[in-house]
Write a protein that holds these residues in place. Structure first.
Motif, short mmCIF file in Angstrom:
data_model
loop_
_atom_site.label_atom_id
_atom_site.label_comp_id
_atom_site.label_asym_id
_atom_site.label_seq_id
_atom_site.Cartn_x
_atom_site.Cartn_y
_atom_site.Cartn_z
N VAL A 140 0.86 -1.18 0.00
CA VAL A 140 0.00 0.00 0.00
C VAL A 140 0.90 1.23 0.00
O VAL A 140 1.57 1.52 0.98
CB VAL A 140 -0.94 0.01 1.22
N ILE A 141 0.91 1.95 -1.11
CA ILE A 141 1.77 3.12 -1.23
C ILE A 141 1.07 4.37 -0.73
O ILE A 141 1.63 5.17 0.01
CB ILE A 141 2.22 3.29 -2.70
N ASN A 142 -0.18 4.54 -1.12
CA ASN A 142 -0.93 5.72 -0.67
C ASN A 142 -2.43 5.44 -0.73
O ASN A 142 -2.98 5.29 -1.82
CB ASN A 142 -0.57 6.94 -1.52
N LEU A 143 -3.03 5.35 0.44
CA LEU A 143 -4.48 5.24 0.56
C LEU A 143 -4.91 6.08 1.75
O LEU A 143 -4.21 6.11 2.77
CB LEU A 143 -4.92 3.79 0.78
N PRO A 144 -6.05 6.77 1.66
CA PRO A 144 -6.51 7.54 2.83
C PRO A 144 -6.91 6.61 3.98
O PRO A 144 -7.22 5.44 3.78
CB PRO A 144 -7.73 8.30 2.28
N ASP A 145 -6.88 7.16 5.18
CA ASP A 145 -7.28 6.38 6.35
C ASP A 145 -8.72 5.91 6.21
O ASP A 145 -9.59 6.66 5.76
CB ASP A 145 -7.14 7.21 7.62
N ALA A 146 -8.95 4.67 6.58
CA ALA A 146 -10.30 4.11 6.52
C ALA A 146 -11.15 4.68 7.66
O ALA A 146 -10.67 4.78 8.80
CB ALA A 146 -10.25 2.60 6.60
N PRO A 147 -12.39 5.04 7.40
CA PRO A 147 -13.27 5.53 8.47
C PRO A 147 -13.51 4.43 9.51
O PRO A 147 -13.28 3.25 9.26
CB PRO A 147 -14.57 5.89 7.73
N SER A 148 -14.01 4.84 10.66
CA SER A 148 -14.31 3.88 11.71
C SER A 148 -15.35 2.88 11.24
O SER A 148 -16.36 3.24 10.61
CB SER A 148 -14.83 4.62 12.95
N ALA A 191 -7.89 -5.06 -7.58
CA ALA A 191 -8.59 -3.83 -7.19
C ALA A 191 -8.75 -3.79 -5.68
O ALA A 191 -8.68 -4.82 -5.00
CB ALA A 191 -9.95 -3.75 -7.87
N VAL A 192 -8.96 -2.59 -5.17
CA VAL A 192 -9.19 -2.37 -3.73
C VAL A 192 -10.44 -1.54 -3.56
O VAL A 192 -10.60 -0.49 -4.19
CB VAL A 192 -7.99 -1.67 -3.06
N THR A 193 -11.34 -2.03 -2.71
CA THR A 193 -12.55 -1.27 -2.37
C THR A 193 -12.60 -1.05 -0.87
O THR A 193 -11.91 -1.71 -0.10
CB THR A 193 -13.83 -2.03 -2.80
N LEU A 194 -13.43 -0.11 -0.45
CA LEU A 194 -13.65 0.16 0.97
C LEU A 194 -14.95 -0.50 1.37
O LEU A 194 -16.02 -0.19 0.83
CB LEU A 194 -13.70 1.66 1.22
N GLU A 195 -14.87 -1.44 2.34
CA GLU A 195 -16.04 -2.21 2.75
C GLU A 195 -16.25 -2.11 4.26
O GLU A 195 -15.41 -1.54 4.98
CB GLU A 195 -15.86 -3.69 2.36
#
Length: 214
Positions: A140-148, A191-195
């Motif tokens: 992971v080079i750059n991804l925003p912090d995941a929400p709670s 791919a990467v998703t936010l779940e």
């Protein structure tokens, strides 16, 4: 002795002065004509010795406390240095493992870039896939912090069908090891998703952050 301290200033001179005074009193004509002068001289000398021993005892007691304090300080410093040494050793091992992966010519590098939906324009990650030993690593080079309550989830696309490769927490620290993920045979893209935390059986494409073709 390397930690010893000098005797209190003036102790030696004061002791010798008391001895000289006792000797002078014993040898003076007055003391010779005075009854019990010998007993007084002996008593005075014993008193002087007791005084010297008491001073020595206090000095040694003070020295012992000082050395004990120095020992505790040294032990605390050793613990701090050992912890720092262990941390640096772990980082070195991580960096060596990362370098070995990067220099392995049998690895296939797939860069996953921002999906173009505006969620994270600067997002980027990479997958190192090795079909020889069937190992796959995520960087992971750059991804925003995941929400709670949320986690990122990695997917492999096999013949257009998304295959779950597990959820992960961010590892963008330069000293962190690459994250080993399941090897998926025949992946044509990643791919990467936010779940939701724990992941989902199918991806939420509205939360697609990065994607890259093999």
């Amino acid at each position: 002795q390397s930690n010893s301290m000098p005797f209190p200033i003036g102790l030696k001179a004061a002791t010798l002065a008391r001895i000289d005074a006792e000797i002078a009193t014993k040898n003076s004509p007055k003391s010779e004509n005075t009854g019990g002068s010998s007993n007084k001289w002996t008593g005075g000398l014993l008193g002087l010795l007791m005084f010297a021993l008491a001073g020595l005892g206090l000095y040694l007691f003070s020295q012992n406390n000082t050395i004990n304090d120095q020992l505790v300080d040294s032990q605390n410093q050793f613990k701090v240095l050992k912890t720092d040494c262990d941390t640096q050793a772990a980082k070195l091992i991580d960096l060596k493992n990362k370098l070995a992966i990067l220099r392995d010519t049998s690895n296939q590098t797939v860069y996953m870039k921002a999906a173009g939906n505006g969620l994270a324009p600067q997002a980027i990650a990479a997958v190192y896939n090795n079909t020889s030993n069937q190992k796959t690593y995520l960087d992971v080079i750059n991804l925003p912090d995941a929400p709670s309550g949320k986690q990122y989830q990695l997917w492999a696309l096999v013949d257009g069908t998304p295959v779950d490769m597990g959820v992960f927490d961010l590892q963008i620290d330069a000293d962190s090891s690459f994250l080993e993920v399941p090897f998926i045979e025949g992946a044509g893209a990643y791919a990467v998703t936010l779940e939701d935390a724990g992941g989902k059986p199918t991806p939420d494409l509205t939360q697609l952050y990065v994607i890259g073709n093999v």
